[in-house]
Motif scaffolding. Structure first.
Motif, PDB file in Angstrom:
ATOM      1  N   MET A 107       0.837  -1.202   0.000  1.00  0.00           N
ATOM      2  CA  MET A 107       0.000   0.000   0.000  1.00  0.00           C
ATOM      3  C   MET A 107       0.872   1.253   0.000  1.00  0.00           C
ATOM      4  SD  MET A 107      -2.794  -1.245   2.844  1.00  0.00           S
ATOM      5  CE  MET A 107      -3.537   0.377   3.032  1.00  0.00           C
ATOM      6  N   GLU A 108       1.882   1.266   0.875  1.00  0.00           N
ATOM      7  CA  GLU A 108       2.771   2.422   0.940  1.00  0.00           C
ATOM      8  C   GLU A 108       3.517   2.609  -0.378  1.00  0.00           C
ATOM      9  OE1 GLU A 108       2.759   4.541   3.222  1.00  0.00           O
ATOM     10  OE2 GLU A 108       1.834   3.522   4.923  1.00  0.00           O
ATOM     11  N   GLY A 109       3.953   1.493  -0.969  1.00  0.00           N
ATOM     12  CA  GLY A 109       4.668   1.582  -2.239  1.00  0.00           C
ATOM     13  C   GLY A 109       3.802   2.131  -3.355  1.00  0.00           C
ATOM     14  N   ALA A 110       2.555   1.672  -3.415  1.00  0.00           N
ATOM     15  CA  ALA A 110       1.647   2.140  -4.462  1.00  0.00           C
ATOM     16  C   ALA A 110       1.335   3.622  -4.299  1.00  0.00           C
ATOM     17  CB  ALA A 110       0.363   1.312  -4.434  1.00  0.00           C
ATOM     18  N   MET A 111       1.041   4.040  -3.067  1.00  0.00           N
ATOM     19  CA  MET A 111       0.715   5.454  -2.847  1.00  0.00           C
ATOM     20  C   MET A 111       1.918   6.354  -3.087  1.00  0.00           C
ATOM     21  SD  MET A 111      -2.003   5.523   0.349  1.00  0.00           S
ATOM     22  CE  MET A 111      -1.021   4.531   1.476  1.00  0.00           C
ATOM     23  N   ALA A 112       3.129   5.862  -2.757  1.00  0.00           N
ATOM     24  CA  ALA A 112       4.334   6.660  -3.009  1.00  0.00           C
ATOM     25  C   ALA A 112       4.537   6.895  -4.505  1.00  0.00           C
ATOM     26  CB  ALA A 112       5.546   5.957  -2.404  1.00  0.00           C
ATOM     27  N   LEU A 113       4.347   5.853  -5.306  1.00  0.00           N
ATOM     28  CA  LEU A 113       4.474   6.018  -6.755  1.00  0.00           C
ATOM     29  C   LEU A 113       3.397   6.951  -7.293  1.00  0.00           C
ATOM     30  CD1 LEU A 113       5.218   2.334  -7.856  1.00  0.00           C
ATOM     31  CD2 LEU A 113       6.796   4.278  -7.994  1.00  0.00           C
ATOM     32  N   GLN A 119       1.858   9.401  -5.788  1.00  0.00           N
ATOM     33  CA  GLN A 119       2.118  10.794  -5.418  1.00  0.00           C
ATOM     34  C   GLN A 119       3.334  11.355  -6.126  1.00  0.00           C
ATOM     35  OE1 GLN A 119       2.344  10.373  -1.155  1.00  0.00           O
ATOM     36  NE2 GLN A 119       0.194   9.704  -1.017  1.00  0.00           N
ATOM     37  N   THR A 120       4.385  10.551  -6.235  1.00  0.00           N
ATOM     38  CA  THR A 120       5.619  11.029  -6.868  1.00  0.00           C
ATOM     39  C   THR A 120       5.404  11.358  -8.339  1.00  0.00           C
ATOM     40  OG1 THR A 120       6.988   9.743  -5.347  1.00  0.00           O
ATOM     41  CG2 THR A 120       8.010  10.416  -7.426  1.00  0.00           C
TER      42      THR A 120
END
Length: 436
Positions: A260-266, A268-269
Motif C-alpha cells: 500500500m505504501e509503495g503504491a501510494m508513493a508512486l 504521489q511522486t
C-alpha cells in the motif's frame, strides 16, 4: 535474568522507565481505539450478543452496557478488537500481544476493583510475558498459530498479577492457559478469511479462565514456552519489548501495508490518476501472497487481502474502516485495480520475514510507462515509530465516529492520569453503552 513467575509479581510502576510508562498508556489508547472502531462490525455484534446470552453475569460488555460474566466480557472485547485489523503487533510473534491480553486484564482489574496503576502494571507484565512466549512458541512448534494461542499465556500472566496469586498458583495458571489455548492455525484464516480471525477473543477468555481456575486449585501442566525455552527469557527485566511493537496506520493485515505504501508513493511522486493505471505488480513474501482475495464479500476478506487494500489506497489515498465494508466493496474502480494486481513471491522478502515485511510495487500505466518502486516496509515499525500525536490522532480517527468526540476525549484524558487514580476513571467511559 528475572524468573518469569517472580517478574510477574515483582514489577512495580515506579521501577519502570518513563519510556515504558508512556508507551503503556499509548498502547492502551491504540487498542481501545481499535476496539471502538470495531464495535459496529458484524463480528462484534454477533459476539456481544453471544456473550450476553450465553455467558451470564454482572460485568458490563465493552462499549455495550449489557451484562456478561468476566469470561464473556473478555471474549467479546477480544473479538471486537480483532474484528478491525488495526491493533499493534510484534514482528517476531507474527501477531498481536494486546488484542488477547488487554481484554482479560481489563475484566480482571474491574472484578478486583484494582487501581489504575495496578492495571497498567499488569499490562506491562502482559506485553513482556507475551513477547517471549510468542517467540518461544514459534521456535518450538512446526505450525504457525494465531495470537490467541500464546496470547492466552500473556493474559494469564496479567490476570494472575491482578488476582494476587502466589508463585505456585501462577505457575499453574500459565500452564493451564498454554494447554487450553486455541492452537488455531493462522494460515487457514489467511486462505479462508472469516470471523475466526487471530484467535484474540478465545485467547483472552482462556487466559482469564486459567487464572480463575488456578485460584480454585485447578492444576495445569507446566507451560513449556515459559519453563523449557530459556534462550527467550534471558533478557527479561532488561529488554522491554513493549517498546518494540509496531502500529498500524490502516486497519488491514500488516502484510498488505508495505505494498500500500509503495503504491501510494508512486502515485504521489508521479502524479498518477487511477484511471491511468493498467496493472499493478507486487513482489513480496509468501504470507502476503496468500492474502489472495481480489473481490472481498465482507470485511474479513477485505482486511485479509493484499490486492484490495492496495487498490483502495490508490483510489482513496487512505484506507479507513468505511472502505472495507458494505457498498465500498462494490466500488468499481477499486475492484478494477484489485483485479489488475499480480502478487509475486520474492526470495528477498521471504528471507527478511518476519522481522521485516518488505514489498516492492510497480505500476503499469495505459500509455506503456512502467513505474517501479523501491523495496518498502510498512509505516510505524518500532524502528521508525509513530509520534505520540500520530497515535492519538489515529485513536480519534477510529473512536470519534463511533463513540463521539467528547467520550473519546474522556478516555484519552483518563489514560493520561490512570497511574494516579482508580480504574473507574477509565472504565466508566468504556462500559457505558454507545448511543445509537
Amino acid at each position: 535474568m528475572a524468573n518469569p513467575i517472580t517478574f510477574i509479581h515483582a514489577l512495580t510502576w515506579d521501577s519502570l522507565s518513563d519510556a515504558v510508562k508512556t508507551q503503556a498508556e499509548l498502547n492502551l489508547l491504540d487498542v481501545l481505539g481499535v476496539g471502538a472502531g470495531g464495535f459496529p462490525t458484524p463480528t462484534s455484534q454477533i459476539i456481544r450478543d453471544h456473550a450476553h446470552e450465553d455467558f451470564g453475569g454482572t460485568i458490563p460488555l465493552l462499549f455495550d452496557g449489557r451484562m456478561a460474566s468476566p469470561l464473556g466480557g473478555a471474549l467479546a472485547a477480544g473479538m471486537m478488537i480483532d474484528s478491525l485489523d488495526g491493533h499493534d503487533g510484534f514482528n517476531p510473534a507474527k501477531g498481536h500481544i494486546a488484542a488477547p491480553m488487554v481484554p482479560a486484564a481489563l475484566m480482571a482489574a474491574h472484578v478486583a476493583n484494582a487501581s489504575g496503576r495496578a492495571f497498567l502494571e499488569a499490562v506491562v507484565v502482559g506485553y513482556e510475558i507475551g513477547a517471549r512466549t510468542a517467540m518461544a512458541q514459534h521456535a518450538t512448534c512446526p505450525d504457525y498459530h494465531t495470537s490467541g494461542s500464546w496470547g492466552a499465556v500473556a493474559a494469564a500472566a496479567a490476570v494472575s498479577r491482578l488476582m494476587g496469586l502466589d508463585a505456585d498458583t501462577t505457575r499453574h495458571a500459565l500452564g493451564i492457559a498454554e494447554y487450553h489455548a486455541p492452537r488455531s492455525q493462522m494460515m487457514r484464516c489467511i486462505d479462508f478469511p472469516t470471523m475466526v480471525k487471530d484467535g484474540a477473543g478465545w485467547g483472552a477468555m482462556t487466559g482469564l479462565s486459567a487464572a480463575r481456575l488456578a485460584a480454585k486449585g485447578f492444576t495445569g501442566a507446566p507451560a513449556i514456552t515459559v519453563e523449557d525455552a530459556p534462550d527467550f527469557w534471558a533478557d527479561l527485566g532488561e529488554r522491554w519489548y513493549i517498546l518494540e511493537q509496531y502500529y498500524k496506520p490502516y486497519p488491514v493485515c500488516r502484510w498488505a501495508q508495505a505494498p500500500m505504501e509503495g503504491a501510494m508513493a508512486l502515485q504521489q511522486t508521479h502524479d498518477v490518476r487511477t484511471s491511468d493505471i493498467e496493472g499493478i505488480e507486487i513482489h513480496t513474501f509468501l504470507e502476503s501472497v496468500r492474502l489472495a482475495t481480489k473481490r472481498p464479500r465482507n470485511g474479513e476478506e477485505a482486511q485479509y487481502s493484499t490486492s484490495f487494500p492496495v487498490a483502495a489506497a490508490l483510489v482513496h489515498q487512505d484506507v479507513r474502516p468505511e472502505h472495507l465494508e458494505g457498498a465500498a466493496l462494490q466500488d468499481t474502480e477499486v475492484l478494477r485495480l484489485s483485479d489488475a494486481t499480480e502478487v509475486i513471491e520474492s526470495d528477498f522478502a521471504n528471507e527478511k520475514f518476519p522481522a521485516q515485511r518488505f514489498a516492492r510495487t510497480t505500476l503499469r500505466l495505459k500509455n506503456g510507462t512502467k513505474l517501479e518502486g523501491a523495496w518498502m516496509e510498512p509505516k510505524w515499525d518500532h524502528t521508525k515509530p509513530p509520534t505520540a500525536q500520530e497515535l492519538r490522532d489515529k485513536f480519534h480517527g477510529l473512536a470519534d465516529p463511533v463513540i463521539g468526540a467528547e467520550r473519546a476525549m474522556h478516555i484519552e484524558n483518563s489514560l493520561r492520569e490512570l497511574a494516579q487514580g482508580p480504574l473507574s476513571t477509565l472504565t466508566d467511559h468504556l462500559f457505558t453503552p454507545i448511543k445509537s
